[in-house]
Design a protein around this motif. Sequence first.
Motif, mmCIF file in Angstrom:
data_model
loop_
_atom_site.group_PDB
_atom_site.id
_atom_site.type_symbol
_atom_site.label_atom_id
_atom_site.label_comp_id
_atom_site.label_asym_id
_atom_site.label_seq_id
_atom_site.Cartn_x
_atom_site.Cartn_y
_atom_site.Cartn_z
ATOM 1 N N PRO A 74 0.835 -1.209 0.000
ATOM 2 C CA PRO A 74 0.000 0.000 0.000
ATOM 3 C C PRO A 74 0.870 1.259 0.000
ATOM 4 O O PRO A 74 2.001 1.249 0.492
ATOM 5 C CB PRO A 74 -0.792 -0.133 1.297
ATOM 6 C CG PRO A 74 0.063 -0.972 2.183
ATOM 7 C CD PRO A 74 0.770 -1.937 1.285
ATOM 8 N N THR A 78 -2.989 3.984 -2.367
ATOM 9 C CA THR A 78 -3.323 2.674 -2.945
ATOM 10 C C THR A 78 -3.301 1.604 -1.854
ATOM 11 O O THR A 78 -2.624 1.752 -0.830
ATOM 12 C CB THR A 78 -2.326 2.280 -4.045
ATOM 13 O OG1 THR A 78 -1.003 2.177 -3.475
ATOM 14 C CG2 THR A 78 -2.328 3.315 -5.170
ATOM 15 N N ASN A 79 -4.045 0.566 -2.089
ATOM 16 C CA ASN A 79 -4.094 -0.553 -1.154
ATOM 17 C C ASN A 79 -3.168 -1.681 -1.585
ATOM 18 O O ASN A 79 -2.759 -1.742 -2.752
ATOM 19 C CB ASN A 79 -5.531 -1.085 -1.032
ATOM 20 C CG ASN A 79 -6.479 -0.027 -0.528
ATOM 21 O OD1 ASN A 79 -6.139 0.756 0.350
ATOM 22 N ND2 ASN A 79 -7.688 0.009 -1.099
ATOM 23 N N SER A 80 -2.894 -2.573 -0.666
ATOM 24 C CA SER A 80 -2.009 -3.690 -0.993
ATOM 25 C C SER A 80 -2.742 -4.703 -1.862
ATOM 26 O O SER A 80 -3.969 -4.808 -1.837
ATOM 27 C CB SER A 80 -1.533 -4.381 0.282
ATOM 28 O OG SER A 80 -2.636 -4.891 1.008
ATOM 29 N N SER A 81 -1.981 -5.442 -2.652
ATOM 30 C CA SER A 81 -2.508 -6.539 -3.467
ATOM 31 C C SER A 81 -1.822 -7.817 -3.014
ATOM 32 O O SER A 81 -0.590 -7.925 -3.063
ATOM 33 C CB SER A 81 -2.247 -6.293 -4.949
ATOM 34 O OG SER A 81 -2.932 -5.133 -5.393
#
Length: 295
Positions: free
Chosen positions: A52, A62-65
């Motif tokens: 993130p 942004t968020n983690s993937s």
Amino acid sequence: MMKALYSGVSGMRSHQTKMDVIGNNIANVNTNGYKTQRATFRDVYYQTMSNPSQAATGIGGTNSSQVGYGAQIASVDTIHTLSGYSPTNKETDLYINGEGYLKVIDASGEMYYTRYGALNFDSEGQLVDSNGSIVLGLNSVIDASGTVTTAVVPKTAEGTDGKGIQDTLVGIKIPINDYSNITINSDGTITGVKTGTDTIETLGLIAIATVPNQAALKLEGSSYYVAGNNTGTITYHAAGLGGSGALVTGGLEMSNVDLANEFSDMIITQRGFQANTKIISVVDQMLEELVNLKR
């Protein structure tokens, strides 16, 4: 795709173990004193594809993937709820109406806890369970009024409760040939009428063990448990004292297995297993398509 393949395998294994637990519960639906078990799942591991990021001026955060690798068994727990009373009309059968366990010692000196109260007096006057293990009792107990009741029994067994604490317990043995109308009372005292007299005497006192954390008891089979590292300090009392339940003679504790719940879990587990096998077959088809690209 390979991640999905491993996820499917881990899901199959987890559901297979859960089905093993369900099968054991159903097999023991009529086992006296049996406590039902449950299996729970947890996710295993995640590969981080992107971390993130924090929002800044003109840029959104942004968020983690992350991509997971399946499931595994988190725990297999024993549910120690009190079950019903099953009449047997046998005077030496005991039902503990509340918390607590009998403590027994087998021929090799191993000590166990049990709620299966199918007891008998052997030819030597020893109070034994259905496996031939000797039931342990207290030499004395102080009741709620402060009265000390002493059980006149020879000391035949001594040990520890798994925590290094010395037991004040003895194997219960009474002179059965010298007494009649031998009775086990609700507080665990064993009384009898002396032959040739009308005198009622106290011959023994069954010890009831109170376990602070019952979930930490380890199953040993034959309706036996042993103390684990997380059981806490186990104490011994007359039945009905120290948080233990009173004894009810002439019956045994029923299994606490809920068949309706087990059948529901069986269907859900079967479908979960089936879905995970589908993952493997679909991944296999995708890999086959990749191999065939060269044609």
